[in-house]
Design an enzyme around this catalytic site. Structure first.
Site, mmCIF file in Angstrom:
data_model
loop_
_atom_site.group_PDB
_atom_site.id
_atom_site.type_symbol
_atom_site.label_atom_id
_atom_site.label_comp_id
_atom_site.label_asym_id
_atom_site.label_seq_id
_atom_site.Cartn_x
_atom_site.Cartn_y
_atom_site.Cartn_z
ATOM 1 N N PRO A 17 5.956 -23.657 -22.388
ATOM 2 C CA PRO A 17 7.031 -24.137 -23.263
ATOM 3 C C PRO A 17 6.758 -25.560 -23.742
ATOM 4 C CG PRO A 17 7.690 -24.385 -20.992
ATOM 5 C CD PRO A 17 6.339 -23.700 -20.969
ATOM 6 N N PHE A 19 6.882 -29.484 -23.771
ATOM 7 C CA PHE A 19 6.828 -30.492 -22.699
ATOM 8 C C PHE A 19 6.070 -30.025 -21.449
ATOM 9 C CE2 PHE A 19 10.858 -31.256 -24.975
ATOM 10 C CZ PHE A 19 10.604 -32.521 -25.476
ATOM 11 N N LYS A 22 0.730 -28.993 -22.631
ATOM 12 C CA LYS A 22 -0.334 -28.268 -23.352
ATOM 13 C C LYS A 22 -1.230 -29.245 -24.104
ATOM 14 C CE LYS A 22 2.571 -25.825 -25.760
ATOM 15 N NZ LYS A 22 3.793 -26.462 -25.222
ATOM 16 N N GLU A 101 -0.860 -26.580 -31.340
ATOM 17 C CA GLU A 101 0.255 -25.873 -32.005
ATOM 18 C C GLU A 101 -0.277 -24.624 -32.702
ATOM 19 O OE1 GLU A 101 3.233 -26.913 -31.461
ATOM 20 O OE2 GLU A 101 3.310 -29.113 -31.500
ATOM 21 N N GLN A 103 0.394 -21.654 -32.632
ATOM 22 C CA GLN A 103 1.357 -20.637 -33.118
ATOM 23 C C GLN A 103 1.721 -20.836 -34.580
ATOM 24 O OE1 GLN A 103 2.142 -23.103 -30.995
ATOM 25 N NE2 GLN A 103 3.908 -24.156 -31.835
ATOM 26 N N CYS A 157 12.672 -27.989 -15.849
ATOM 27 C CA CYS A 157 13.948 -27.621 -16.481
ATOM 28 C C CYS A 157 14.858 -28.842 -16.518
ATOM 29 C CB CYS A 157 14.609 -26.486 -15.704
ATOM 30 S SG CYS A 157 16.248 -26.080 -16.351
ATOM 31 N N CYS A 160 18.119 -28.105 -14.075
ATOM 32 C CA CYS A 160 18.080 -27.977 -12.612
ATOM 33 C C CYS A 160 16.800 -28.498 -11.964
ATOM 34 C CB CYS A 160 18.290 -26.522 -12.216
ATOM 35 S SG CYS A 160 16.885 -25.462 -12.640
ATOM 36 N N HIS A 198 18.600 -21.154 -17.110
ATOM 37 C CA HIS A 198 19.315 -22.114 -17.967
ATOM 38 C C HIS A 198 18.897 -22.051 -19.437
ATOM 39 C CE1 HIS A 198 20.046 -23.997 -13.914
ATOM 40 N NE2 HIS A 198 21.256 -23.807 -14.414
HETATM 41 P P1 ADP Z 1 3.419 -29.994 -24.805
HETATM 42 O O1 ADP Z 1 2.170 -30.126 -25.637
HETATM 43 O O2 ADP Z 1 3.382 -28.793 -23.885
HETATM 44 O O3 ADP Z 1 4.716 -30.083 -25.584
HETATM 45 P P2 ADP Z 1 2.784 -32.684 -23.937
HETATM 46 O O4 ADP Z 1 1.388 -32.648 -23.378
HETATM 47 O O5 ADP Z 1 2.950 -33.209 -25.338
HETATM 48 O O6 ADP Z 1 3.446 -31.232 -23.772
HETATM 49 O O7 ADP Z 1 3.730 -33.577 -23.022
HETATM 50 C C1 ADP Z 1 3.823 -33.422 -21.629
HETATM 51 C C2 ADP Z 1 4.519 -34.666 -21.085
HETATM 52 O O8 ADP Z 1 5.886 -34.652 -21.516
HETATM 53 C C3 ADP Z 1 4.626 -34.752 -19.592
HETATM 54 O O9 ADP Z 1 3.458 -35.283 -18.988
HETATM 55 C C4 ADP Z 1 5.815 -35.704 -19.395
HETATM 56 O O10 ADP Z 1 5.376 -37.056 -19.466
HETATM 57 C C5 ADP Z 1 6.665 -35.457 -20.636
HETATM 58 N N1 ADP Z 1 7.926 -34.731 -20.408
HETATM 59 C C6 ADP Z 1 9.099 -34.998 -21.073
HETATM 60 N N2 ADP Z 1 10.051 -34.107 -20.708
HETATM 61 C C7 ADP Z 1 9.509 -33.265 -19.806
HETATM 62 C C8 ADP Z 1 9.990 -32.109 -19.067
HETATM 63 N N3 ADP Z 1 11.255 -31.655 -19.185
HETATM 64 N N4 ADP Z 1 9.121 -31.480 -18.237
HETATM 65 C C9 ADP Z 1 7.858 -31.942 -18.101
HETATM 66 N N5 ADP Z 1 7.352 -33.003 -18.759
HETATM 67 C C10 ADP Z 1 8.157 -33.669 -19.613
#
Ligand code: ADP
Length: 203
Positions: A17, A19, A22, A101, A103, A157, A160, A198
């Site tokens: 998902p 954050f 990826k 990205e 997708q 999440c 939670c 959630h």
């Molecule tokens: P993605 O490409 O999957 O959107 P990113 O690599 O850009 O993810 O970002 C990951 C980073 O986002 C984590 O290392 C952390 O610093 C931050 N982060 C912010 N919110 C969250 C969350 N709810 N869960 C995990 N990481 C989060």
């Protein structure tokens, strides 16, 4: 020394998902390839038709140079250069191609990345496996099945603290409706990482 465990090209897919890290993982793998002096090309989606220099950036602030393109056809055109076809015997492909990205690159992405892997390229894709409805997203499920390597990441999440596998779409702070269009003009839209319990979609 970075050495592929596979003979020739292969496909690596990083999903999860929003954050879940990826982009971080994609940047980590690509940076190692750059350190190993491999030829690396990185692509991300653009909103307009022209190529332009850009960066793939993670939410935590790391980044790597990339080319922003409209779709998979533009990736093909960019890799092909001045009218040189991928299939031509004298083409010079990068050793590593990274796509963030994934997708958003449309239905032509699958055939392109499989062709690249077949041609000897290490292809690394990062993208959402599920859309905001928690349903499989575009061409990604097919590529997960065809990839040599798959990494499925989780976020945290926001409700939670459990491992989050879904992207919660919020419109004006409320869960989005199942039928809400992907682009909502003028709406206050945001996303949060959520676990199965959630994650809400209003039907
Ligand atoms: P993605 O490409 O999957 O959107 P990113 O690599 O850009 O993810 O970002 C990951 C980073 O986002 C984590 O290392 C952390 O610093 C931050 N982060 C912010 N919110 C969250 C969350 N709810 N869960 C995990 N990481 C989060």
């Amino acid at each position: 020394m970075l050495k592929s465990p596979y003979h020739g090209g292969h496909l690596e897919v990083i999903v999860g998902p929003m954050f879940s890290g990826k982009s971080e993982e994609l940047i980590r793998r690509l940076t190692r390839a750059v350190i190993a002096r491999q030829r690396v090309a990185v692509f991300k989606p653009a909103l307009d038709r022209r190529y332009h220099a850009a960066h793939v950036a993670s939410h935590a602030g790391r980044s790597i140079e990339a080319v922003a393109v409209r779709d998979a056809c533009a990736v093909r055109a960019h890799l092909a250069g001045e009218g040189v076809l991928l299939a031509a015997p004298d083409h010079t492909l990068p050793e590593v191609v990274g796509i963030d990205e994934a997708q958003f690159f449309g239905p032509d992405l699958g055939p392109l990345v499989l062709e690249l892997a077949q041609a000897g390229v290490r292809v690394i894709l990062a993208g959402l496996d599920l859309d905001f409805r928690a349903e499989p997203f575009g061409c990604i499920p097919d590529l997960l099945a065809r990839a040599e390597s798959v990494e499925k990441l989780t976020a945290i999440c926001t409700v939670c603290g459990a491992p989050a596998t879904r992207s919660q779409r919020l419109i004006g702070g409320e869960p989005a409706r199942y039928d809400d269009p992907v682009v909502l003009v003028g709406a206050q839209e945001s996303y949060e990482a959520r676990c199965r319990v959630h994650h809400h979609v209003v039907r």
